[in-house]
Design a protein around this motif. Structure first.
Motif, PDB file in Angstrom:
ATOM      1  N   MET A   1       0.844  -1.200   0.000  1.00 45.06           N
ATOM      2  CA  MET A   1       0.000   0.000   0.000  1.00 45.06           C
ATOM      3  C   MET A   1       0.873   1.241   0.000  1.00 45.06           C
ATOM      4  O   MET A   1       1.743   1.408   0.847  1.00 45.06           O
ATOM      5  N   SER A   2       0.679   2.102  -0.973  1.00 46.15           N
ATOM      6  CA  SER A   2       1.463   3.335  -1.014  1.00 46.15           C
ATOM      7  C   SER A   2       0.890   4.320  -0.010  1.00 46.15           C
ATOM      8  O   SER A   2      -0.321   4.358   0.228  1.00 46.15           O
ATOM      9  N   GLY A   3       1.780   5.123   0.557  1.00 49.45           N
ATOM     10  CA  GLY A   3       1.348   6.045   1.589  1.00 49.45           C
ATOM     11  C   GLY A   3       0.998   7.413   1.042  1.00 49.45           C
ATOM     12  O   GLY A   3       1.189   7.716  -0.149  1.00 49.45           O
ATOM     13  N   LEU A   4       0.519   8.249   1.937  1.00 48.11           N
ATOM     14  CA  LEU A   4       0.102   9.604   1.602  1.00 48.11           C
ATOM     15  C   LEU A   4       1.278  10.568   1.598  1.00 48.11           C
ATOM     16  O   LEU A   4       2.292  10.335   2.255  1.00 48.11           O
ATOM     17  N   THR A   5       1.097  11.648   0.886  1.00 43.62           N
ATOM     18  CA  THR A   5       2.005  12.797   0.964  1.00 43.62           C
ATOM     19  C   THR A   5       1.252  13.901   1.692  1.00 43.62           C
ATOM     20  O   THR A   5       0.212  14.367   1.214  1.00 43.62           O
ATOM     21  N   ILE A   6       1.739  14.280   2.851  1.00 42.53           N
ATOM     22  CA  ILE A   6       1.062  15.295   3.661  1.00 42.53           C
ATOM     23  C   ILE A   6       1.964  16.510   3.845  1.00 42.53           C
ATOM     24  O   ILE A   6       3.185  16.436   3.666  1.00 42.53           O
ATOM     25  N   ALA A   7       1.360  17.624   4.211  1.00 39.82           N
ATOM     26  CA  ALA A   7       2.107  18.821   4.580  1.00 39.82           C
ATOM     27  C   ALA A   7       2.034  19.010   6.083  1.00 39.82           C
ATOM     28  O   ALA A   7       1.002  18.744   6.706  1.00 39.82           O
ATOM     29  N   THR A   8       3.131  19.468   6.665  1.00 37.42           N
ATOM     30  CA  THR A   8       3.155  19.822   8.077  1.00 37.42           C
ATOM     31  C   THR A   8       3.614  21.268   8.214  1.00 37.42           C
ATOM     32  O   THR A   8       4.429  21.755   7.425  1.00 37.42           O
ATOM     33  N   VAL A   9       3.078  21.938   9.209  1.00 34.41           N
ATOM     34  CA  VAL A   9       3.490  23.295   9.554  1.00 34.41           C
ATOM     35  C   VAL A   9       3.666  23.338  11.065  1.00 34.41           C
ATOM     36  O   VAL A   9       2.728  23.038  11.810  1.00 34.41           O
ATOM     37  N   CYS A  10       4.852  23.680  11.527  1.00 33.16           N
ATOM     38  CA  CYS A  10       5.136  23.770  12.957  1.00 33.16           C
ATOM     39  C   CYS A  10       5.200  25.238  13.360  1.00 33.16           C
ATOM     40  O   CYS A  10       5.988  26.004  12.795  1.00 33.16           O
ATOM     41  N   ALA A  11       4.369  25.629  14.335  1.00 24.06           N
ATOM     42  CA  ALA A  11       4.266  27.044  14.700  1.00 24.06           C
ATOM     43  C   ALA A  11       4.103  27.186  16.210  1.00 24.06           C
ATOM     44  O   ALA A  11       3.015  26.949  16.749  1.00 24.06           O
ATOM     45  N   ARG A  12       5.165  27.586  16.874  1.00 25.71           N
ATOM     46  CA  ARG A  12       5.093  27.837  18.313  1.00 25.71           C
ATOM     47  C   ARG A  12       4.432  29.183  18.587  1.00 25.71           C
ATOM     48  O   ARG A  12       4.432  30.086  17.752  1.00 25.71           O
TER      49      ARG A  12
ATOM     50  N   ASP B   1       7.365  19.566   4.844  1.00 24.44           N
ATOM     51  CA  ASP B   1       7.310  20.527   5.944  1.00 24.44           C
ATOM     52  C   ASP B   1       7.504  21.941   5.410  1.00 24.44           C
ATOM     53  O   ASP B   1       8.454  22.216   4.667  1.00 24.44           O
ATOM     54  N   LEU B   2       6.593  22.827   5.809  1.00 21.75           N
ATOM     55  CA  LEU B   2       6.604  24.213   5.352  1.00 21.75           C
ATOM     56  C   LEU B   2       6.762  25.139   6.548  1.00 21.75           C
ATOM     57  O   LEU B   2       5.952  25.099   7.476  1.00 21.75           O
ATOM     58  N   GLN B   3       7.773  25.963   6.511  1.00 23.08           N
ATOM     59  CA  GLN B   3       8.008  26.910   7.591  1.00 23.08           C
ATOM     60  C   GLN B   3       6.997  28.054   7.487  1.00 23.08           C
ATOM     61  O   GLN B   3       6.876  28.667   6.417  1.00 23.08           O
ATOM     62  N   PRO B   4       6.279  28.377   8.572  1.00 26.46           N
ATOM     63  CA  PRO B   4       5.280  29.444   8.481  1.00 26.46           C
ATOM     64  C   PRO B   4       5.883  30.830   8.293  1.00 26.46           C
ATOM     65  O   PRO B   4       5.166  31.773   7.973  1.00 26.46           O
ATOM     66  N   THR B   5       7.190  30.928   8.478  1.00 27.92           N
ATOM     67  CA  THR B   5       7.870  32.223   8.334  1.00 27.92           C
ATOM     68  C   THR B   5       8.436  32.439   6.938  1.00 27.92           C
ATOM     69  O   THR B   5       9.277  33.304   6.730  1.00 27.92           O
TER      70      THR B   5
ATOM     71  N   GLY C   1      14.894  27.542   4.197  1.00 27.25           N
ATOM     72  CA  GLY C   1      13.902  27.147   5.193  1.00 27.25           C
ATOM     73  C   GLY C   1      12.485  27.007   4.691  1.00 27.25           C
ATOM     74  O   GLY C   1      11.590  26.663   5.453  1.00 27.25           O
ATOM     75  N   ALA C   2      12.238  27.267   3.410  1.00 24.19           N
ATOM     76  CA  ALA C   2      10.853  27.333   2.931  1.00 24.19           C
ATOM     77  C   ALA C   2      10.197  25.961   2.778  1.00 24.19           C
ATOM     78  O   ALA C   2       9.025  25.787   3.115  1.00 24.19           O
ATOM     79  N   ILE C   3      10.943  24.978   2.239  1.00 16.92           N
ATOM     80  CA  ILE C   3      10.351  23.687   1.891  1.00 16.92           C
ATOM     81  C   ILE C   3      11.320  22.558   2.233  1.00 16.92           C
ATOM     82  O   ILE C   3      12.502  22.624   1.883  1.00 16.92           O
ATOM     83  N   TYR C   4      10.797  21.528   2.884  1.00 13.71           N
ATOM     84  CA  TYR C   4      11.549  20.299   3.141  1.00 13.71           C
ATOM     85  C   TYR C   4      10.653  19.130   2.742  1.00 13.71           C
ATOM     86  O   TYR C   4       9.571  18.958   3.314  1.00 13.71           O
ATOM     87  N   VAL C   5      11.090  18.336   1.770  1.00 10.55           N
ATOM     88  CA  VAL C   5      10.319  17.164   1.345  1.00 10.55           C
ATOM     89  C   VAL C   5      11.057  15.917   1.821  1.00 10.55           C
ATOM     90  O   VAL C   5      12.145  15.609   1.323  1.00 10.55           O
ATOM     91  N   TRP C   6      10.456  15.224   2.778  1.00 13.32           N
ATOM     92  CA  TRP C   6      11.109  14.100   3.455  1.00 13.32           C
ATOM     93  C   TRP C   6      10.519  12.758   3.044  1.00 13.32           C
ATOM     94  O   TRP C   6       9.289  12.604   3.016  1.00 13.32           O
TER      95      TRP C   6
END
Length: 242
Positions: A1-12, A106-110, A179-184
Motif C-alpha cells: 500500500m502506497s502512503g500519503l504525501t502530507i504537509a506539516t506546519v510547525c508554529a510555536r 514541511d513548510l516553515q510558516p515564516t 527554510g521554505a520547503i523540506y520534502v522528506w
C-alpha cells in the motif's frame, strides 16, 4: 500500500526575535495562513497538519483549512527544542490515528513568499531523484570560498574555506538553506529526528532570492512585505499587458 504525501506546519506561540510572529498580519492575513493556503493549493498533498502549543494559532490554522490534531507538548515547544522532533511527534500521532504516510512536506510558516509552484517543483524533484530529502535553497549573498570570513583565535579574519579564486564566479557553487520547503521520505525524517539533519542524503531545490526570505525579526518582516508588494505590482502590470 502506497502512503500519503502530507504537509506539516510547525508554529510555536513564543518567539524572541519577533513576538507572536506566526499570527502577525501579512498581506491581509495572519502569517501562518499563507503557508496553509499554499499547501492547500497543491493537488498532490493530502491535507495540511499543524503542530502548535498555542490556542490562538490553532484556531487561526483550523479556520484556514488546516488540521490541528492536538496541542504540542511543552517540552517540544521551548526555544531550545529542535524542529525535527516536533515534526516526528506530529507524524507519529497521525500514524497512530491510522494514516499511512510516505512523504512529509514541511513548510516553515515564516516563509510566506514561496508559491504553490515552488512546493510542486520541490515535490517533482523529490520524485525524479528518489532523494531522502529535497530542501529548498537559494544563492547566498556571501560565498565561503570568496567573501565569507571567520574570526581566528588572534582576532584576525580568514576565509571560511580558503582557496585562491580571483573572482567569486570562479569559486564552486554554494547554496544557502532558505527554510521554505523540506520534502522528506518518511523513514529519513525519523532518522534525522534521532541522528540529526545531516544524517540523511539531501538534494537541493533552488528558489530565487526574492521568494526566500525567512522571517525572524522585524527587518525580515518588513523586507518580505516590500518584496510581496513589489511582486503584486509586477503581476498587475503584466496582467494589464496581456
Amino acid at each position: 500500500m502506497s502512503g500519503l504525501t502530507i504537509a506539516t506546519v510547525c508554529a510555536r506561540g513564543g518567539s524572541k526575535g519577533l513576538p507572536r510572529k506566526n499570527l502577525l498580519p501579512f498581506a491581509g492575513k495572519p502569517l501562518i495562513v499563507h503557508s496553509i493556503e499554499q499547501a492547500l493549493a497543491c493537488a498532490g498533498l493530502a491535507g495540511v497538519h499543524v503542530s502548535t502549543d498555542d490556542e490562538e494559532i490553532a484556531a487561526v490554522a483550523a479556520a484556514a483549512g488546516a488540521r490541528v490534531p492536538y496541542r504540542r507538548p511543552a517540552e517540544l515547544a521551548t526555544d531550545e527544542a529542535g524542529k525535527l522532533p516536533a515534526i516526528e511527534h506530529l507524524v507519529r500521532h497521525l500514524e497512530a490515528q491510522g494514516l499511512v504516510i510516505a512523504t512529509v512536506v514541511d513548510l516553515q510558516p515564516t516563509s510566506p513568499l514561496r508559491t504553490p509552484a515552488d512546493i510542486e517543483g520541490a515535490l517533482a524533484e523529490f520524485t525524479r531523484t528518489g532523494a531522502e530529502l529535497v530542501v529548498s535553497v537559494t544563492e547566498p549573498s556571501h560565498n565561503p570560498y570568496y567573501t565569507l570570513v571567520e574570526a581566528q583565535p588572534d582576532g584576525t579574519l580568514a576565509l571560511s574555506k580558503p582557496a585562491a579564486f580571483a573572482r567569486r564566479q570562479d569559486a564552486p557553487a554554494v547554496w544557502g538553506l532558505n527554510g521554505a520547503i523540506y520534502v522528506w521520505q518518511r523513514a529519513a525524517l525519523g532518522r534525522a529526528a534521532r541522528e540529526g539533519f545531516w544524517a540523511v542524503r539531501s538534494r537541493p531545490f533552488p528558489m530565487p532570492r526574492e521568494r526566500s526570505v525567512d522571517i525572524d525579526d522585524r527587518f525580515d518582516f518588513e523586507l518580505a512585505e516590500w518584496l510581496h508588494q513589489r511582486a503584486q505590482r509586477t503581476q498587475a502590470v503584466e496582467t494589464q499587458h496581456d
